[in-house]
Enzyme design. Structure first.
Site, PDB file in Angstrom:
ATOM      1  N   GLY A  50     -15.463   1.757 -19.392  1.00  0.00           N
ATOM      2  CA  GLY A  50     -14.079   1.279 -19.302  1.00  0.00           C
ATOM      3  C   GLY A  50     -13.571   0.517 -20.508  1.00  0.00           C
ATOM      4  CG  ASP A 106     -12.540  -1.884 -17.722  1.00  0.00           C
ATOM      5  OD1 ASP A 106     -13.305  -2.759 -17.260  1.00  0.00           O
ATOM      6  OD2 ASP A 106     -12.584  -0.695 -17.337  1.00  0.00           O
ATOM      7  CG  ASP A 109     -12.121  -5.730  -8.672  1.00  0.00           C
ATOM      8  OD1 ASP A 109     -11.516  -6.582  -7.997  1.00  0.00           O
ATOM      9  OD2 ASP A 109     -12.338  -4.580  -8.254  1.00  0.00           O
ATOM     10  CE  LYS A 137      -8.227  -4.461  -9.625  1.00  0.00           C
ATOM     11  NZ  LYS A 137      -8.822  -3.529  -8.656  1.00  0.00           N
ATOM     12  CG  PHE A 158      -8.111   1.509  -8.071  1.00  0.00           C
ATOM     13  CD1 PHE A 158      -9.361   0.910  -8.015  1.00  0.00           C
ATOM     14  CD2 PHE A 158      -7.964   2.670  -8.813  1.00  0.00           C
ATOM     15  CE1 PHE A 158     -10.444   1.455  -8.688  1.00  0.00           C
ATOM     16  CE2 PHE A 158      -9.046   3.224  -9.486  1.00  0.00           C
ATOM     17  CZ  PHE A 158     -10.284   2.612  -9.421  1.00  0.00           C
ATOM     18  CB  VAL A 159      -4.732  -0.701 -12.639  1.00  0.00           C
ATOM     19  CG1 VAL A 159      -3.666  -1.515 -11.925  1.00  0.00           C
ATOM     20  CG2 VAL A 159      -5.910  -1.591 -13.016  1.00  0.00           C
ATOM     21  CG  ASP A 165     -13.066   5.591 -14.159  1.00  0.00           C
ATOM     22  OD1 ASP A 165     -13.333   4.375 -14.267  1.00  0.00           O
ATOM     23  OD2 ASP A 165     -13.685   6.356 -13.399  1.00  0.00           O
ATOM     24  NE  ARG A 171     -13.886   6.552 -18.164  1.00  0.00           N
ATOM     25  CZ  ARG A 171     -14.307   5.567 -17.392  1.00  0.00           C
ATOM     26  NH1 ARG A 171     -13.733   4.386 -17.463  1.00  0.00           N
ATOM     27  NH2 ARG A 171     -15.287   5.741 -16.528  1.00  0.00           N
TER      28      ARG A 171
HETATM   29  P1  IMP Z   1     -16.375  -5.836 -10.884  1.00  0.00           P
HETATM   30  O1  IMP Z   1     -17.856  -5.717 -11.089  1.00  0.00           O
HETATM   31  O2  IMP Z   1     -15.978  -5.638  -9.453  1.00  0.00           O
HETATM   32  O3  IMP Z   1     -15.758  -7.085 -11.481  1.00  0.00           O
HETATM   33  O4  IMP Z   1     -15.710  -4.599 -11.547  1.00  0.00           O
HETATM   34  C1  IMP Z   1     -15.698  -4.408 -12.867  1.00  0.00           C
HETATM   35  C2  IMP Z   1     -15.711  -2.934 -13.188  1.00  0.00           C
HETATM   36  O5  IMP Z   1     -15.183  -2.115 -12.150  1.00  0.00           O
HETATM   37  C3  IMP Z   1     -14.816  -2.742 -14.376  1.00  0.00           C
HETATM   38  O6  IMP Z   1     -15.619  -2.700 -15.532  1.00  0.00           O
HETATM   39  C4  IMP Z   1     -14.131  -1.446 -14.101  1.00  0.00           C
HETATM   40  O7  IMP Z   1     -14.820  -0.408 -14.747  1.00  0.00           O
HETATM   41  C5  IMP Z   1     -14.210  -1.230 -12.614  1.00  0.00           C
HETATM   42  N1  IMP Z   1     -12.926  -1.541 -11.953  1.00  0.00           N
HETATM   43  C6  IMP Z   1     -12.598  -2.664 -11.266  1.00  0.00           C
HETATM   44  N2  IMP Z   1     -11.330  -2.619 -10.821  1.00  0.00           N
HETATM   45  C7  IMP Z   1     -10.837  -1.433 -11.256  1.00  0.00           C
HETATM   46  C8  IMP Z   1      -9.540  -0.806 -11.137  1.00  0.00           C
HETATM   47  O8  IMP Z   1      -8.569  -1.307 -10.560  1.00  0.00           O
HETATM   48  N3  IMP Z   1      -9.427   0.417 -11.711  1.00  0.00           N
HETATM   49  C9  IMP Z   1     -10.437   1.024 -12.380  1.00  0.00           C
HETATM   50  N4  IMP Z   1     -11.651   0.468 -12.536  1.00  0.00           N
HETATM   51  C10 IMP Z   1     -11.843  -0.756 -11.962  1.00  0.00           C
HETATM   52 MG    MG Z   2     -16.266  -0.617 -16.247  1.00  0.00          MG
END
Ligand code: IMP
Ligand code: MG
Length: 184
Positions: A50, A106, A109, A137, A158-159, A165, A171
């Site tokens: 990402g 990127d 979350d 987020k 979700f973006v 992606d 992407r």
């Molecule tokens: P986390 O581990 O939940 O913080 O998520 C981080 C990873 O999940 C990021 O590096 C993204 O690749 C993916 N991700 C989280 N939210 C989104 C979204 O809204 N769209 C696309 N990819 C996301």
């Molecule tokens: Mg990622």
């Protein structure tokens, strides 16, 4: 061409302006660290896949000596909008001791990805560790992660686009957009 895009959240011009400002700020901060410590080894660790678009633009606003050392983490395998928990794919660079490190992703979350990568980086005893994310987020996080540099705070949708992606697609879409469907 991109039938599932519902609406644009952040357009190309806003992304470009913010990424330029972030790059300049991060470079100035890292340069100050280099001068303060006498340690001039700087490594950026973009989290694949990402972060590739963001890091490619970011480094072109960082006029200093730096290296890239990528790490691949997967958390959303397949057709899903739900994190399945972060796992490292392959190996983290193993030469980070004593260096100034900037982890680049990127989006923040659940926090699982960045918490995992920061912990593994810190185990190598670098001189400093910072995190830069393009998007953060506004959600309850499974793991709290402090990010020194945040491009934009966004609502819980979700973006896709600019590296992000859905099922591997979008992407290459040049703006940050919300998909049609449950999250729109
Ligand atoms: P986390 O581990 O939940 O913080 O998520 C981080 C990873 O999940 C990021 O590096 C993204 O690749 C993916 N991700 C989280 N939210 C989104 C979204 O809204 N769209 C696309 N990819 C996301
Ligand atoms: Mg990622």
């Amino acid at each position: 061409m991109f039938p599932e895009i519902d609406r644009v959240l952040i357009d190309e011009a806003r992304i470009a302006a913010r990424v330029r400002d972030m790059g300049r700020q991060i470079a100035a901060d890292l340069q100050r660290d280099v001068e303060r410590t006498g340690q001039d080894q700087v490594t950026l660790i973009p989290i694949l896949t990402g972060a590739i678009v963001f890091v490619a633009d970011l480094i072109r606003h960082m006029p200093m000596k730096l290296r890239l050392g990528v790490v691949a983490v997967s958390s959303y395998p397949g057709r899903t909008m739900q994190s399945k928990g972060a796992a490292i794919r392959g190996e983290l660079p193993q030469d980070l001791a004593g260096k100034h490190i900037l982890i680049v992703d990127d989006i923040l979350d659940s926090g699982r990805t960045l918490a995992l990568v920061r912990r593994l980086v810190e185990e190598q005893r670098p001189a400093s560790v910072r995190i830069a994310v393009l998007l953060r987020k506004e959600v309850e996080r499974a793991e709290e992660v402090d990010c020194e540099y945040v491009g934009f705070d966004i609502p819980d949708a979700f973006v896709v686009g600019y590296g992000l992606d859905y099922d591997g697609h979008y992407r290459n879409y040049p703006q940050i957009a919300v998909l049609k469907g449950p999250s729109a």
